[in-house]
Design an enzyme around this catalytic site. Structure first.
Site, mmCIF file in Angstrom:
data_model
loop_
_atom_site.group_PDB
_atom_site.id
_atom_site.type_symbol
_atom_site.label_atom_id
_atom_site.label_comp_id
_atom_site.label_asym_id
_atom_site.label_seq_id
_atom_site.Cartn_x
_atom_site.Cartn_y
_atom_site.Cartn_z
ATOM 1 N N THR A 184 0.825 -1.129 -0.001
ATOM 2 C CA THR A 184 -0.122 0.051 -0.202
ATOM 3 C C THR A 184 0.734 1.200 0.197
ATOM 4 O O THR A 184 0.514 2.316 0.099
ATOM 5 C CB THR A 184 -0.831 0.098 1.212
ATOM 6 O OG1 THR A 184 0.030 0.014 2.461
ATOM 7 C CG2 THR A 184 -2.090 -1.190 1.318
ATOM 8 N N LYS A 185 2.112 1.163 -0.037
ATOM 9 C CA LYS A 185 3.007 2.440 0.130
ATOM 10 C C LYS A 185 3.091 3.051 -1.376
ATOM 11 O O LYS A 185 2.479 2.666 -2.404
ATOM 12 C CB LYS A 185 4.324 1.862 0.649
ATOM 13 C CG LYS A 185 4.528 1.449 2.042
ATOM 14 C CD LYS A 185 3.942 2.374 3.047
ATOM 15 C CE LYS A 185 4.157 1.660 4.372
ATOM 16 N NZ LYS A 185 3.000 0.932 4.906
#
Ligand SMILES: Cc1ncc(COP(=O)(O)O)c(C=O)c1O
Length: 396
Positions: A184-185
């Site tokens: 999710t970064k």
């Protein structure tokens, strides 16, 4: 609200060039740590402008290696924030040291630097600030405190790849900085991380520790330079990045600033839309910084509404909007509340509600809204509409 729209909390932006590079790696006959990891490390090093970048399988690994390379261990204390992912404090405990929490500031949820010095003891060895949501901590003051008290600084930059503090890129400030490429970064390799430093000795030690504590990388051992024996210098870890991850990272990194531009536009839309909602407190931007806009976090003033955070979240989610919570404060988690009577190691403290009022206030009220380049402007408008309608529905 009667609509079928569903907006996930996050979707990765993996396109043709990442896929092509992964396939190329798979076909190359060398899929673990090798030339592509080296290339990604070099590209990342140049992006940050630092001397060394060590590719790893996670940001957690980087934080752990930093502590190990600095010889932080049993009996030592490390100052950090309770508003973080458990990994930040877990690695301190893995080293048999003690995490010592300091409250956060309500406007950024970063560590409150004015409260650090009162926590310093003769056991304190390091400060581990977390650049929450991509807003860099007040590194000028943190470095000053560290210098005066002879402490190391290990930055948790899981959210902060693009961040800058006073014109200096994060990754060049503390002794070590650890970045995350988790799914999710801001950019991803699926799982992955990078540890940066400008210190020659620390870099050599951290790199060695990242691959068992041996002196030669495997891909060089089997390379054209002739056979070379490895030598063991430390009982290290198995934390190396491998080429399939790096193949994705190389192309993600090229797009990092264009991804940020899109997220920034969505942040502006959210900020503007929530200006007239008194129960919503968006986080602020303080000082001369570049924000990485990893998360869009709002604090809901639930004391002014007829529902708590979880009820509000359920209602928003029922309307098709995926949400996150960053973070519920660590000091109220069971591990920090219940002593392990069998533990002989002094590696956790007993914490109680009331000790960190700002962290506790935020912990019960934060919600993270979707923020990623694959969202459309219409998606952002839909999230805004749902959030506003749900808040209105809970007004007293
Ligand atoms: C603040 C913070 N630190 C550390 C980590 C750990 O990152 P990784 O999953 O790459 O180990 C995360 C992951 O979400 C995080 O949010």
């Amino acid at each position: 609200m009667n609509t079928k729209k569903i907006i996930q909390f996050h979707k990765s932006s993996i396109l043709h060039d990442e896929i092509k590079e992964v396939v190329d790696t798979l076909k190359s006959g060398w899929i673990t740590t090798g030339p592509k990891t080296k290339r990604f490390e070099e590209d990342f090093r140049k992006y940050i402008g630092c001397k060394y970048a060590i590719g790893l399988n996670s940001c957690t690994a980087g934080l752990h290696l930093a502590l190990a390379a600095l010889n932080i261990g049993e009996g030592d204390e490390v100052i950090t924030t309770p508003i973080t992912f458990p990994a930040t404090a877990n690695v301190i405990i893995h080293q048999k040291a003690t995490p010592v929490f300091v409250d956060v500031k309500i406007d950024t949820l970063n560590i409150d630097v004015s409260k650090i010095e009162e926590k310093i003891t003769s056991r304190t060895k390091a400060i581990m600030p977390v650049h929450f949501a991509g807003h860099p901590c007040d590194m000028g003051k943190i470095m000053d405190i560290a210098m005066r008290n002879k402490l190391s600084v290990i930055e948790d930059a899981a959210h902060a790849i693009e961040s800058e503090y006073n014109g200096k890129k994060v990754g060049n400030i503390g002794d070590f900085t650890s970045f995350s490429f988790y799914a999710t970064k801001n950019i991803t390799t699926g799982e992955g991380g990078m540890l940066t430093t400008n210190n020659d000795e620390l870099a050599e030690k951290a790199r060695m520790l990242s691959l068992h504590g041996i002196s030669k990388d495997a891909w060089k051992r089997y390379g054209k330079e002739g056979f070379q024996h490895w030598e063991l210098f430390y009982p290290g870890f198995k934390y190396n990045m491998f080429d399939i991850q790096a193949a994705i990272g190389i192309h993600q990194l090229k797009k990092i600033e264009s991804f940020l531009k899109i997220r920034k536009k969505y942040v502006d839309m959210y900020n503007e839309a929530f200006e007239d909602v008194p129960e919503i407190l968006p986080l602020k931007i303080k000082g001369r910084i570049k924000h990485a806009h990893h998360l869009y976090v709002i604090i809901i003033k639930t004391e002014e509404l007829n529902a708590d955070r979880d009820e509000i979240m359920s209602e928003i989610q029922n309307n098709g909007v995926g949400l996150g919570v960053h973070f519920r404060t660590l000091h109220l988690q069971p591990y920090y509340q219940n002593p392990n009577p069998k533990s002989k190691i002094r590696n956790h403290r007993l914490y109680k509600r009331g000790m960190f009022p700002v962290a506790e206030y935020a912990s019960d009220r934060v919600i993270s809204l979707p923020l990623y380049p694959k969202m459309s402007v219409l998606d952002v408008k839909y999230v805004i509409k749902v959030v506003k309608e749900v808040i209105e529905g809970f007004r007293k």
